[in-house]
Design a protein around this motif. Structure first.
Motif, mmCIF file in Angstrom:
data_model
loop_
_atom_site.group_PDB
_atom_site.id
_atom_site.type_symbol
_atom_site.label_atom_id
_atom_site.label_comp_id
_atom_site.label_asym_id
_atom_site.label_seq_id
_atom_site.Cartn_x
_atom_site.Cartn_y
_atom_site.Cartn_z
ATOM 1 N N PRO A 82 0.112 42.907 37.820
ATOM 2 C CA PRO A 82 0.832 43.261 39.045
ATOM 3 C C PRO A 82 0.234 44.489 39.728
ATOM 4 N N THR A 83 0.244 44.471 41.049
ATOM 5 C CA THR A 83 -0.234 45.627 41.812
ATOM 6 C C THR A 83 0.864 46.665 41.896
ATOM 7 N N TYR B 201 4.032 36.497 43.709
ATOM 8 C CA TYR B 201 4.226 37.539 44.706
ATOM 9 C C TYR B 201 3.592 38.877 44.336
ATOM 10 N N GLN B 202 3.447 39.181 43.048
ATOM 11 C CA GLN B 202 2.862 40.464 42.673
ATOM 12 C C GLN B 202 1.490 40.321 42.038
ATOM 13 N N THR C 22 7.223 35.955 40.099
ATOM 14 C CA THR C 22 6.681 37.295 39.951
ATOM 15 C C THR C 22 5.164 37.261 39.943
ATOM 16 N N ASN D 182 5.195 44.330 33.983
ATOM 17 C CA ASN D 182 4.259 43.427 33.329
ATOM 18 C C ASN D 182 4.788 42.954 31.979
#
Length: 59
Positions: free
Chosen positions: A56-57, A51-52, A48, A2
């Protein structure tokens, strides 16, 4: 990831600012390198986020 994404996003923004300044000074080499940095770092940041997700996961 992140914090790295935030840093790369800031680099991309500063590269865009540098590109505009290089256009004012008519410095071709600076235009090329700043535009390349903006595309690479900006693309990494956008992909980024896509896709995340943001934030972000983990898995």
């Amino acid at each position: 990831m992140n914090l790295l994404m935030v840093i790369f996003g800031l680099i991309a923004i500063l590269a865009v600012v540098g590109t505009f300044q290089a256009f004012k000074e008519r410095n071709v080499l600076s235009i090329v390198f700043n535009a390349g940095a903006a595309v690479v770092f900006g693309g990494f940041t956008i992909l980024t986020i896509v896709y995340q997700g943001f934030p972000p996961t983990l898995h």
